[in-house]
Design a protein around this motif. Sequence first.
Motif, PDB file in Angstrom:
ATOM      1  N   MET A 113       0.840  -1.190   0.000  1.00 35.61           N
ATOM      2  CA  MET A 113       0.000   0.000   0.000  1.00 35.61           C
ATOM      3  C   MET A 113       0.879   1.245   0.000  1.00 35.61           C
ATOM      4  SD  MET A 113      -2.740   1.074   2.886  1.00 35.61           S
ATOM      5  CE  MET A 113      -2.085   2.437   3.783  1.00 35.61           C
ATOM      6  N   VAL A 114       0.741   2.081  -0.999  1.00 33.95           N
ATOM      7  CA  VAL A 114       1.512   3.308  -1.110  1.00 33.95           C
ATOM      8  C   VAL A 114       0.726   4.433  -0.450  1.00 33.95           C
ATOM      9  CG1 VAL A 114       2.528   4.953  -2.713  1.00 33.95           C
ATOM     10  CG2 VAL A 114       2.594   2.520  -3.241  1.00 33.95           C
ATOM     11  N   MET A 115       1.420   5.193   0.382  1.00 36.48           N
ATOM     12  CA  MET A 115       0.771   6.301   1.079  1.00 36.48           C
ATOM     13  C   MET A 115       0.495   7.428   0.088  1.00 36.48           C
ATOM     14  SD  MET A 115       2.127   8.474   4.357  1.00 36.48           S
ATOM     15  CE  MET A 115       1.441   7.489   5.664  1.00 36.48           C
ATOM     16  N   GLU A 116      -0.668   8.017   0.202  1.00 30.08           N
ATOM     17  CA  GLU A 116      -1.033   9.157  -0.632  1.00 30.08           C
ATOM     18  C   GLU A 116      -0.107  10.335  -0.325  1.00 30.08           C
ATOM     19  OE1 GLU A 116      -3.648   9.537  -2.846  1.00 30.08           O
ATOM     20  OE2 GLU A 116      -4.107   7.400  -2.653  1.00 30.08           O
ATOM     21  N   VAL A 117       0.172  11.138  -1.348  1.00 31.89           N
ATOM     22  CA  VAL A 117       1.047  12.298  -1.198  1.00 31.89           C
ATOM     23  C   VAL A 117       0.499  13.252  -0.144  1.00 31.89           C
ATOM     24  CG1 VAL A 117       1.996  14.333  -2.357  1.00 31.89           C
ATOM     25  CG2 VAL A 117       1.950  12.130  -3.541  1.00 31.89           C
ATOM     26  N   ARG A 118      -0.796  13.512  -0.180  1.00 38.79           N
ATOM     27  CA  ARG A 118      -1.393  14.459   0.785  1.00 38.79           C
ATOM     28  C   ARG A 118      -1.284  13.944   2.220  1.00 38.79           C
ATOM     29  NH1 ARG A 118      -5.938  18.052  -1.851  1.00 38.79           N
ATOM     30  NH2 ARG A 118      -5.360  17.742  -4.010  1.00 38.79           N
ATOM     31  N   ALA A 119      -1.479  12.649   2.409  1.00 44.32           N
ATOM     32  CA  ALA A 119      -1.367  12.072   3.748  1.00 44.32           C
ATOM     33  C   ALA A 119       0.070  12.193   4.251  1.00 44.32           C
ATOM     34  CB  ALA A 119      -1.805  10.608   3.743  1.00 44.32           C
ATOM     35  N   PHE A 120       1.028  11.982   3.365  1.00 47.85           N
ATOM     36  CA  PHE A 120       2.429  12.101   3.752  1.00 47.85           C
ATOM     37  C   PHE A 120       2.773  13.555   4.060  1.00 47.85           C
ATOM     38  CE2 PHE A 120       7.042  12.201   3.129  1.00 47.85           C
ATOM     39  CZ  PHE A 120       7.423  11.134   3.934  1.00 47.85           C
ATOM     40  N   GLU A 121       2.268  14.481   3.255  1.00 46.13           N
ATOM     41  CA  GLU A 121       2.501  15.907   3.502  1.00 46.13           C
ATOM     42  C   GLU A 121       1.942  16.323   4.864  1.00 46.13           C
ATOM     43  OE1 GLU A 121       0.779  17.875   0.140  1.00 46.13           O
ATOM     44  OE2 GLU A 121       2.578  17.613  -1.088  1.00 46.13           O
ATOM     45  N   LEU A 122       0.775  15.793   5.206  1.00 48.45           N
ATOM     46  CA  LEU A 122       0.183  16.096   6.511  1.00 48.45           C
ATOM     47  C   LEU A 122       1.084  15.574   7.636  1.00 48.45           C
ATOM     48  CD1 LEU A 122      -2.117  17.149   8.286  1.00 48.45           C
ATOM     49  CD2 LEU A 122      -3.230  14.932   7.996  1.00 48.45           C
ATOM     50  N   GLN A 123       1.580  14.362   7.480  1.00 47.67           N
ATOM     51  CA  GLN A 123       2.497  13.804   8.485  1.00 47.67           C
ATOM     52  C   GLN A 123       3.773  14.644   8.564  1.00 47.67           C
ATOM     53  OE1 GLN A 123       2.030  11.341  10.717  1.00 47.67           O
ATOM     54  NE2 GLN A 123      -0.067  11.315   9.961  1.00 47.67           N
ATOM     55  N   TYR A 124       4.250  15.084   7.421  1.00 44.41           N
ATOM     56  CA  TYR A 124       5.446  15.925   7.379  1.00 44.41           C
ATOM     57  C   TYR A 124       5.218  17.197   8.183  1.00 44.41           C
ATOM     58  CZ  TYR A 124       9.284  18.724   5.498  1.00 44.41           C
ATOM     59  OH  TYR A 124      10.396  19.516   5.376  1.00 44.41           O
ATOM     60  N   ARG A 125       4.106  17.877   7.911  1.00 43.14           N
ATOM     61  CA  ARG A 125       3.811  19.134   8.625  1.00 43.14           C
ATOM     62  C   ARG A 125       3.623  18.890  10.123  1.00 43.14           C
ATOM     63  NH1 ARG A 125       0.794  20.026   4.007  1.00 43.14           N
ATOM     64  NH2 ARG A 125      -1.159  19.543   5.037  1.00 43.14           N
ATOM     65  N   THR A 126       3.030  17.776  10.479  1.00 45.58           N
ATOM     66  CA  THR A 126       2.760  17.470  11.883  1.00 45.58           C
ATOM     67  C   THR A 126       4.032  17.074  12.637  1.00 45.58           C
ATOM     68  OG1 THR A 126       0.538  16.722  11.309  1.00 45.58           O
ATOM     69  CG2 THR A 126       1.413  15.986  13.430  1.00 45.58           C
ATOM     70  N   LEU A 127       4.883  16.311  11.986  1.00 42.83           N
ATOM     71  CA  LEU A 127       6.040  15.728  12.670  1.00 42.83           C
ATOM     72  C   LEU A 127       7.337  16.516  12.520  1.00 42.83           C
ATOM     73  CD1 LEU A 127       5.482  11.957  11.789  1.00 42.83           C
ATOM     74  CD2 LEU A 127       5.165  13.053  14.023  1.00 42.83           C
ATOM     75  N   TYR A 128       7.410  17.429  11.558  1.00 37.18           N
ATOM     76  CA  TYR A 128       8.692  18.077  11.264  1.00 37.18           C
ATOM     77  C   TYR A 128       9.317  18.751  12.485  1.00 37.18           C
ATOM     78  CZ  TYR A 128      12.394  20.611   9.004  1.00 37.18           C
ATOM     79  OH  TYR A 128      13.649  21.084   8.665  1.00 37.18           O
ATOM     80  N   ARG A 129       8.577  19.588  13.147  1.00 38.63           N
ATOM     81  CA  ARG A 129       9.149  20.330  14.270  1.00 38.63           C
ATOM     82  C   ARG A 129       9.532  19.399  15.434  1.00 38.63           C
ATOM     83  NH1 ARG A 129       6.808  25.905  16.117  1.00 38.63           N
ATOM     84  NH2 ARG A 129       8.841  26.851  16.269  1.00 38.63           N
ATOM     85  N   PRO A 130       8.643  18.496  15.880  1.00 38.11           N
ATOM     86  CA  PRO A 130       9.052  17.591  16.964  1.00 38.11           C
ATOM     87  C   PRO A 130      10.266  16.727  16.584  1.00 38.11           C
ATOM     88  CG  PRO A 130       6.679  17.465  16.651  1.00 38.11           C
ATOM     89  CD  PRO A 130       7.225  18.318  15.550  1.00 38.11           C
ATOM     90  N   LEU A 131      10.305  16.263  15.345  1.00 32.05           N
ATOM     91  CA  LEU A 131      11.464  15.482  14.901  1.00 32.05           C
ATOM     92  C   LEU A 131      12.719  16.343  14.885  1.00 32.05           C
ATOM     93  CD1 LEU A 131       9.840  13.390  12.037  1.00 32.05           C
ATOM     94  CD2 LEU A 131      10.756  12.489  14.196  1.00 32.05           C
ATOM     95  N   GLY A 132      12.558  17.596  14.508  1.00 33.74           N
ATOM     96  CA  GLY A 132      13.689  18.521  14.535  1.00 33.74           C
ATOM     97  C   GLY A 132      14.218  18.721  15.946  1.00 33.74           C
ATOM     98  N   MET A 133      13.310  18.833  16.903  1.00 32.92           N
ATOM     99  CA  MET A 133      13.716  18.977  18.309  1.00 32.92           C
ATOM    100  C   MET A 133      14.454  17.722  18.768  1.00 32.92           C
ATOM    101  SD  MET A 133      12.658  21.987  18.938  1.00 32.92           S
ATOM    102  CE  MET A 133      12.883  22.123  20.693  1.00 32.92           C
ATOM    103  N   TYR A 134      13.953  16.577  18.362  1.00 28.07           N
ATOM    104  CA  TYR A 134      14.572  15.294  18.707  1.00 28.07           C
ATOM    105  C   TYR A 134      15.981  15.209  18.116  1.00 28.07           C
ATOM    106  CZ  TYR A 134      14.915  10.169  19.080  1.00 28.07           C
ATOM    107  OH  TYR A 134      15.299   8.882  19.367  1.00 28.07           O
ATOM    108  N   ALA A 135      16.116  15.522  16.842  1.00 31.13           N
ATOM    109  CA  ALA A 135      17.418  15.474  16.184  1.00 31.13           C
ATOM    110  C   ALA A 135      18.378  16.503  16.785  1.00 31.13           C
ATOM    111  CB  ALA A 135      17.260  15.703  14.686  1.00 31.13           C
TER     112      ALA A 135
END
Length: 171
Positions: A1-23
């Motif tokens: 199952m390939v993730m839809e581009v929009r669903a991935f973009e939403l995850q990107y926007r949601t996770l980017y900052r917390p992942l950045g803090m983690y990194a």
Amino acid sequence: MVMEVRAFELQYRTLYRPLGMYALRITGDIDSAEDVVQESFAQVWESLNRGTEISDLRRYMYTAVRNNALMAMRGSINKVSFDESYSDLPLEEAIDTSERDSRLWGVIDKLPDQCRNVFLMSKRDGMTYAQIAEELNLSVRTVEHHISKALERLRDAVKGAALRIYFWIFC
């Protein structure tokens, strides 16, 4: 199952900052942390498009960022303040910490300009209230008010959780 581009973009926007803090906690360098997060998202996107099944994308992303941050630190000539103790935290605790820090930074970003500036001068730069007052041509009482206002908003953001702000991030 390939993730839809929009669903991935939403995850990107949601996770980017917390992942950045983690990194950032692992690498100690904001540019390295951003590179690690972007590379991790690119790798995961490629994996998803190859048909890799990922049941918990959030957890998978944190693991990818951790692994990429550690590899980046191992390969770095200039190993800036590598925080091994943070990289050894249980993943759920590290995720919770990163997401809380992300919420706190979101609140700090939304503070009125003067209030944010005073707060950062105090917490990031380690200036006393008197030094801040002198530099900004304010009264010490006004500086106290701004700090109090910022801390109140931060407390509201963590909703009763212990307020632990990692001020070394501001450096």
